[in-house]
Design a protein around this motif. Structure first.
Motif, PDB file in Angstrom:
ATOM      1  N   LYS A 199       0.843  -1.198   0.000  1.00 49.40           N
ATOM      2  CA  LYS A 199       0.000   0.000   0.000  1.00 49.40           C
ATOM      3  C   LYS A 199       0.876   1.245   0.000  1.00 49.40           C
ATOM      4  N   VAL A 200       0.596   2.177  -0.901  1.00 51.07           N
ATOM      5  CA  VAL A 200       1.348   3.436  -0.962  1.00 51.07           C
ATOM      6  C   VAL A 200       0.936   4.294   0.240  1.00 51.07           C
ATOM      7  N   VAL A 201       1.904   4.623   1.092  1.00 54.71           N
ATOM      8  CA  VAL A 201       1.602   5.408   2.293  1.00 54.71           C
ATOM      9  C   VAL A 201       2.207   6.805   2.235  1.00 54.71           C
ATOM     10  N   GLY A 210      13.224  14.684  -2.550  1.00 54.52           N
ATOM     11  CA  GLY A 210      12.507  15.060  -3.759  1.00 54.52           C
ATOM     12  C   GLY A 210      11.197  14.308  -3.880  1.00 54.52           C
ATOM     13  N   SER A 211      10.758  14.078  -5.104  1.00 51.47           N
ATOM     14  CA  SER A 211       9.512  13.337  -5.319  1.00 51.47           C
ATOM     15  C   SER A 211       9.714  11.895  -4.856  1.00 51.47           C
ATOM     16  N   SER A 212       8.901  11.493  -3.895  1.00 50.53           N
ATOM     17  CA  SER A 212       9.157  10.249  -3.167  1.00 50.53           C
ATOM     18  C   SER A 212       7.928   9.368  -3.095  1.00 50.53           C
ATOM     19  N   VAL A 213       8.174   8.063  -3.085  1.00 46.14           N
ATOM     20  CA  VAL A 213       7.122   7.074  -2.862  1.00 46.14           C
ATOM     21  C   VAL A 213       7.595   6.130  -1.762  1.00 46.14           C
ATOM     22  N   VAL A 214       6.710   5.850  -0.807  1.00 45.46           N
ATOM     23  CA  VAL A 214       6.970   4.852   0.228  1.00 45.46           C
ATOM     24  C   VAL A 214       5.834   3.846   0.194  1.00 45.46           C
ATOM     25  N   ILE A 215       6.192   2.562   0.152  1.00 45.22           N
ATOM     26  CA  ILE A 215       5.205   1.482   0.102  1.00 45.22           C
ATOM     27  C   ILE A 215       5.288   0.656   1.381  1.00 45.22           C
ATOM     28  N   ASP A 216       4.121   0.433   2.001  1.00 45.67           N
ATOM     29  CA  ASP A 216       3.999  -0.428   3.172  1.00 45.67           C
ATOM     30  C   ASP A 216       3.691  -1.833   2.677  1.00 45.67           C
ATOM     31  N   CYS A 224      11.294   2.347  -0.115  1.00 47.72           N
ATOM     32  CA  CYS A 224      11.357   3.784  -0.385  1.00 47.72           C
ATOM     33  C   CYS A 224      12.008   4.038  -1.749  1.00 47.72           C
ATOM     34  N   TYR A 225      11.456   5.005  -2.478  1.00 50.06           N
ATOM     35  CA  TYR A 225      11.933   5.346  -3.813  1.00 50.06           C
ATOM     36  C   TYR A 225      12.016   6.875  -3.892  1.00 50.06           C
ATOM     37  N   PHE A 226      13.238   7.418  -4.022  1.00 47.92           N
ATOM     38  CA  PHE A 226      13.439   8.858  -3.897  1.00 47.92           C
ATOM     39  C   PHE A 226      14.017   9.483  -5.173  1.00 47.92           C
ATOM     40  N   HIS A 227      13.888  10.812  -5.245  1.00 50.75           N
ATOM     41  CA  HIS A 227      14.454  11.665  -6.307  1.00 50.75           C
ATOM     42  C   HIS A 227      13.769  11.464  -7.662  1.00 50.75           C
ATOM     43  N   MET A 228      12.511  11.112  -7.637  1.00 48.51           N
ATOM     44  CA  MET A 228      11.781  10.825  -8.874  1.00 48.51           C
ATOM     45  C   MET A 228      11.378  12.113  -9.599  1.00 48.51           C
ATOM     46  N   SER A 229      11.120  11.986 -10.904  1.00 50.84           N
ATOM     47  CA  SER A 229      10.672  13.137 -11.696  1.00 50.84           C
ATOM     48  C   SER A 229       9.159  13.138 -11.881  1.00 50.84           C
ATOM     49  N   LYS A 230       8.557  11.963 -11.703  1.00 49.27           N
ATOM     50  CA  LYS A 230       7.107  11.845 -11.891  1.00 49.27           C
ATOM     51  C   LYS A 230       6.594  10.705 -11.021  1.00 49.27           C
ATOM     52  N   LEU A 231       5.462  10.942 -10.365  1.00 50.69           N
ATOM     53  CA  LEU A 231       4.818   9.919  -9.547  1.00 50.69           C
ATOM     54  C   LEU A 231       3.590   9.390 -10.285  1.00 50.69           C
ATOM     55  N   ASP A 232       3.472   8.078 -10.404  1.00 57.92           N
ATOM     56  CA  ASP A 232       2.329   7.462 -11.068  1.00 57.92           C
ATOM     57  C   ASP A 232       1.365   6.816 -10.090  1.00 57.92           C
ATOM     58  N   VAL A 233       1.598   7.008  -8.793  1.00 58.72           N
ATOM     59  CA  VAL A 233       0.711   6.444  -7.768  1.00 58.72           C
ATOM     60  C   VAL A 233       0.356   7.526  -6.756  1.00 58.72           C
ATOM     61  N   LYS A 234      -0.717   7.295  -6.031  1.00 57.04           N
ATOM     62  CA  LYS A 234      -1.160   8.224  -4.990  1.00 57.04           C
ATOM     63  C   LYS A 234      -1.251   7.496  -3.657  1.00 57.04           C
ATOM     64  N   GLU A 235      -1.199   8.262  -2.575  1.00 57.00           N
ATOM     65  CA  GLU A 235      -1.315   7.674  -1.247  1.00 57.00           C
ATOM     66  C   GLU A 235      -2.624   6.907  -1.124  1.00 57.00           C
ATOM     67  N   GLY A 236      -2.553   5.730  -0.544  1.00 53.20           N
ATOM     68  CA  GLY A 236      -3.718   4.884  -0.370  1.00 53.20           C
ATOM     69  C   GLY A 236      -3.887   3.834  -1.442  1.00 53.20           C
ATOM     70  N   ALA A 237      -3.140   3.959  -2.548  1.00 53.69           N
ATOM     71  CA  ALA A 237      -3.257   2.994  -3.644  1.00 53.69           C
ATOM     72  C   ALA A 237      -2.620   1.658  -3.265  1.00 53.69           C
ATOM     73  N   ILE A 238      -3.220   0.575  -3.707  1.00 48.81           N
ATOM     74  CA  ILE A 238      -2.641  -0.761  -3.561  1.00 48.81           C
ATOM     75  C   ILE A 238      -1.907  -1.083  -4.861  1.00 48.81           C
ATOM     76  N   VAL A 239      -0.616  -1.386  -4.743  1.00 51.75           N
ATOM     77  CA  VAL A 239       0.192  -1.680  -5.929  1.00 51.75           C
ATOM     78  C   VAL A 239       0.649  -3.128  -5.906  1.00 51.75           C
ATOM     79  N   LYS A 240       0.873  -3.664  -7.084  1.00 55.80           N
ATOM     80  CA  LYS A 240       1.358  -5.027  -7.222  1.00 55.80           C
ATOM     81  C   LYS A 240       2.861  -5.026  -7.496  1.00 55.80           C
ATOM     82  N   LYS A 241       3.526  -6.096  -7.108  1.00 52.61           N
ATOM     83  CA  LYS A 241       4.954  -6.251  -7.397  1.00 52.61           C
ATOM     84  C   LYS A 241       5.197  -6.080  -8.882  1.00 52.61           C
ATOM     85  N   GLY A 242       6.182  -5.248  -9.226  1.00 51.59           N
ATOM     86  CA  GLY A 242       6.526  -5.030 -10.618  1.00 51.59           C
ATOM     87  C   GLY A 242       5.741  -3.933 -11.299  1.00 51.59           C
TER      88      GLY A 242
END
Length: 288
Positions: A199-201, A210-216, A224-242
């Motif tokens: 889950k994207v938290v 910078g532009s950051s994504v953290v997944i629980d 954690c994924y840092f220094h991104m130029s574009k985010l394709d997910v939002k907080e609360g989204a459930i993401v799959k491996k890959g």
């Protein structure tokens, strides 16, 4: 990365519980792992080391096993460490003790030149950075009992590693921190994928990262994924491996475009590649 595995067996008839411990010796900044087999009349409760308590979780692939991850802090000094395993047997709480050794990883230093405003902060930037740090730590200290993962972890991109975990970082001639993750070479706009399901938290721009994504991923595991130029997910989204979560970039405190990839276990930063090898080999590889 070479790992050494020691299996410590505690016979059920004598001690009541059966424990397997991967790595009798672990260096600072890395992760230790204990596994427990399901036993009749045994309820596993927690593991305590250095006055810190860690919950024991069910193995996500095997209902007959349990496990606990023990993150070893970056600043941990070499020492023999005691682990106490607490469990309930026939209504009575009991404990067993075992030991492991912490050794010094002898991390190297690296010198970086960045925008001076990212090293000597204005009052406004200091307030922002402090607020973001507190926000992130509140996330990392939260343990989701549910596990989102059902298969091995993967790395978020195939590329050369330009900076390993643990290097002491000298910014513009001043020692400021250590490297809490692994940097992958990535030109601007390279797709980045989730190391595992979860889950994207956190998905936002931050001062340092910078532009950051953290997944629980559940059970105290965060990626954690840092220094991104574009985010394709939002907080609360459930993401799959890959699944693609965004594009690489050069936002935050950087010397150029790349991906900073990190893992947090029970709020501690740990070597992400050692963690992936450890959990894949012990949790997601079925043993005979």
């Amino acid at each position: 990365m070479r790992l050494f595995f020691l299996y410590l067996f505690f016979a059920t008839a004598v001690f009541g519980i059966n424990i397997e411990m991967a790595d009798e010796t672990i260096t600072n900044g890395r992760t230790a792992l204990l596994e427990f087999k399901k036993e009749k009349n045994i309820e596993y409760k927690r593991v305590v080391t250095d006055k810190k308590s860690y919950k024991i979780f069910k193995n996500p692939l095997d209902d007959e096993k349990f496990y606990v991850l023990l993150p070893i802090g970056y600043y941990e000094k070499p020492a023999d460490k005691k682990i106490e395993v607490f469990y309930v047997e026939q209504g009575k709480e009991r404990s067993k003790t075992l030991f492991f050794k912490v050794e010094n990883a002898n991390y190297e230093k690296e010198t970086l030149s960045v925008d001076s405003s990212k090293v000597t902060l204005s009052e406004e930037d200091q307030k922002r950075a402090s607020k973001e740090y507190a926000e992130a730590m509140q996330i990392y200290k939260t343990t989701t009992i549910q596990s989102y993962i059902s298969s091995e972890f993967i790395i978020p991109m195939e590329s050369k590693i330009t900076s390993d975990f643990g290097k002491a970082r000298v910014y513009n001639g001043s020692l400021k921190s250590y490297h809490g993750g692994v940097d992958f070479r990535a030109s601007e706009g390279t797709p980045l994928i989730a190391t595992n399901s979860g889950k994207v938290v956190l998905a936002k721009d931050r001062f340092y990262s910078g532009s950051s994504v953290v997944i629980d991923h559940g059970q105290g595991i965060y990626s954690c994924y840092f220094h991104m130029s574009k985010l394709d997910v939002k907080e609360g989204a459930i993401v799959k491996k890959g699944e693609t979560i965004g594009l690489s970039g050069s936002s935050g405190r950087v010397t150029g475009p790349h991906l900073h990839f990190g893992i947090r276990i029970a709020s501690q930063q740990v070597d992400p590649l050692q963690f992936i090898e450890l959990i894949n080999k012990n949790i997601f590889t079925q043993k005979n």
